[in-house]
Write a protein that holds these residues in place. Structure first.
Motif, PDB file in Angstrom:
ATOM      1  N   SER A   1       2.773  10.560   1.610  1.00 43.58           N
ATOM      2  CA  SER A   1       1.509  10.587   2.350  1.00 43.58           C
ATOM      3  C   SER A   1       1.073   9.170   2.687  1.00 43.58           C
ATOM      4  O   SER A   1       1.559   8.200   2.079  1.00 43.58           O
ATOM      5  CB  SER A   1       0.418  11.280   1.531  1.00 43.58           C
ATOM      6  OG  SER A   1       0.088  10.493   0.391  1.00 43.58           O
TER       7      SER A   1
ATOM      8  N   ALA B   1      -1.804   7.938   2.009  1.00 42.43           N
ATOM      9  CA  ALA B   1      -2.495   7.436   0.823  1.00 42.43           C
ATOM     10  C   ALA B   1      -1.525   6.833  -0.179  1.00 42.43           C
ATOM     11  O   ALA B   1      -1.812   5.809  -0.817  1.00 42.43           O
ATOM     12  CB  ALA B   1      -3.302   8.564   0.183  1.00 42.43           C
TER      13      ALA B   1
ATOM     14  N   ASP C   1      -0.424   3.415   1.342  1.00 41.32           N
ATOM     15  CA  ASP C   1      -1.444   2.389   1.591  1.00 41.32           C
ATOM     16  C   ASP C   1      -1.907   1.755   0.280  1.00 41.32           C
ATOM     17  O   ASP C   1      -3.042   1.922  -0.167  1.00 41.32           O
ATOM     18  CB  ASP C   1      -2.626   3.007   2.342  1.00 41.32           C
ATOM     19  CG  ASP C   1      -3.547   1.939   2.925  1.00 41.32           C
ATOM     20  OD1 ASP C   1      -3.095   0.777   3.058  1.00 41.32           O
ATOM     21  OD2 ASP C   1      -4.699   2.264   3.248  1.00 41.32           O
ATOM     22  N   LYS C   2      -1.000   1.007  -0.323  1.00 42.36           N
ATOM     23  CA  LYS C   2      -1.247   0.313  -1.583  1.00 42.36           C
ATOM     24  C   LYS C   2      -0.953  -1.178  -1.385  1.00 42.36           C
ATOM     25  O   LYS C   2      -0.062  -1.540  -0.602  1.00 42.36           O
ATOM     26  CB  LYS C   2      -0.353   0.864  -2.687  1.00 42.36           C
ATOM     27  CG  LYS C   2      -0.423   2.379  -2.897  1.00 42.36           C
ATOM     28  CD  LYS C   2      -1.742   2.799  -3.510  1.00 42.36           C
ATOM     29  CE  LYS C   2      -1.735   4.301  -3.818  1.00 42.36           C
ATOM     30  NZ  LYS C   2      -3.022   4.747  -4.399  1.00 42.36           N
TER      31      LYS C   2
ATOM     32  N   ASN D   1      -3.883   2.892  10.410  1.00 41.53           N
ATOM     33  CA  ASN D   1      -3.756   3.775   9.249  1.00 41.53           C
ATOM     34  C   ASN D   1      -3.593   3.072   7.910  1.00 41.53           C
ATOM     35  O   ASN D   1      -3.711   3.723   6.862  1.00 41.53           O
ATOM     36  CB  ASN D   1      -2.577   4.724   9.459  1.00 41.53           C
ATOM     37  CG  ASN D   1      -2.844   5.768  10.519  1.00 41.53           C
ATOM     38  OD1 ASN D   1      -3.450   6.797  10.259  1.00 41.53           O
ATOM     39  ND2 ASN D   1      -2.396   5.494  11.747  1.00 41.53           N
TER      40      ASN D   1
ATOM     41  N   GLN E   1      -4.784  -1.383   3.114  1.00 45.90           N
ATOM     42  CA  GLN E   1      -4.444  -2.143   1.907  1.00 45.90           C
ATOM     43  C   GLN E   1      -2.998  -2.615   1.877  1.00 45.90           C
ATOM     44  O   GLN E   1      -2.691  -3.660   1.310  1.00 45.90           O
ATOM     45  CB  GLN E   1      -4.714  -1.278   0.675  1.00 45.90           C
ATOM     46  CG  GLN E   1      -6.157  -0.835   0.518  1.00 45.90           C
ATOM     47  CD  GLN E   1      -6.359  -0.048  -0.763  1.00 45.90           C
ATOM     48  OE1 GLN E   1      -6.264  -0.588  -1.870  1.00 45.90           O
ATOM     49  NE2 GLN E   1      -6.631   1.250  -0.622  1.00 45.90           N
TER      50      GLN E   1
END
Length: 264
Positions: A143, A145, A148-149, A169, A172
């Motif tokens: 995903s 999420a 996005d780290k 999108n 981070q």
């Protein structure tokens, strides 16, 4: 062969009719210019497998757009003059008239349609934004999420829709802009980045070519879109002609054959 001959003859008749119309208006358009010079100038980035890729070993362009380019040139009875361009300069080069059309896996979108002319779609339902990652990370990246780290490195080529998607999108993750789009899969496989933002058809190709890579979300892309042939605004006869060629190729089964060969 008979179908190809009939297509070329039919398109040739349309070309003559359009040239006569342009002549009566006293203004030269792309069709008349191309006929006079004996070449069609085709802009392409040459970095997008399986759309348009300049093979460094043969020096020739490969992919579905290379075959479409040849069919368009044949219909006009002219030769191809490839004009190299890049994703960051594609729009300005097109608007500056450096080429007659551009084919290199160009996504149809509202922004391009507002500023330039785009042909009817091809490859409908076959394109969408997805990721390429190392096979060992396939379960990790399921995903946005999960991707996005701060520690995740996302590699993108500059100037196109991949870069726009990444900026929209990821807030981070580390975004790494890398100019050589065709080399990004190798960068991912060797651990120099974690994720490549790409298209489903491109991801599928690289997974087949390199067992170190995976496209875990290929069948569930983040977006859906089609491709089109790009050209300047203002020459309706030229746009009509390109759309006519695409319609004929769809009708006689050529487009279906090419899509199965390159995109499925």
């Amino acid at each position: 062969m008979l179908r190809k001959t009939a297509l070329v003859k039919g398109i040739g008749l349309l070309l003559m009719a359009v040239l006569m119309l342009v002549g009566t208006n006293g203004e030269a358009g792309h069709l008349e210019d191309i006929s006079a010079r004996g070449t069609i100038r085709i802009g392409t980035t040459g970095d997008y497998i399986p759309m348009s890729y300049l093979n460094p070993q043969t020096g020739k362009y490969e992919g579905i757009d290379a075959e479409l380019s040849k069919l368009i040139a044949d219909s006009l009875g002219v030769k191809i003059q490839y004009v190299p361009t890049t994703w960051p300069t594609l729009t300005t080069d097109m608007q500056a008239g450096k080429f007659d059309i551009a084919l290199c896996g160009i996504s149809r979108n509202y922004n391009r349609a507002k500023n330039m002319a785009m042909s009817d779609a091809y490859g409908e339902g076959l394109f969408g934004k997805t990721i390429l990652c190392r096979a060992k990370d396939a379960k990790r990246f399921q995903s946005i999420a999960a991707m996005d780290k701060p520690e995740v490195r996302v590699m993108i080529n500059p100037g196109g829709t991949n870069e726009k998607f990444a900026h929209a999108n990821f807030q981070q993750a580390q975004l790494i802009v890398y100019k050589d789009n065709a080399d990004i899969p190798r960068q991912i496989a060797e651990g120099k980045a974690d994720i490549m933002i790409t298209e489903t058809v491109e991801a599928a190709h690289y997974v087949r070519m390199d067992k170190r890579l995976a496209a875990p979300l290929k069948d569930k892309p983040f977006t859906r879109h089609s491709c089109g042939i790009l050209m300047q605004k203002g020459d309706q006869e030229w746009l009509n002609y390109i759309n006519f060629v695409l319609a004929e190729l769809k009708m006689d089964g050529t487009m279906d054959r090419l899509e199965k060969k390159y995109l499925k």
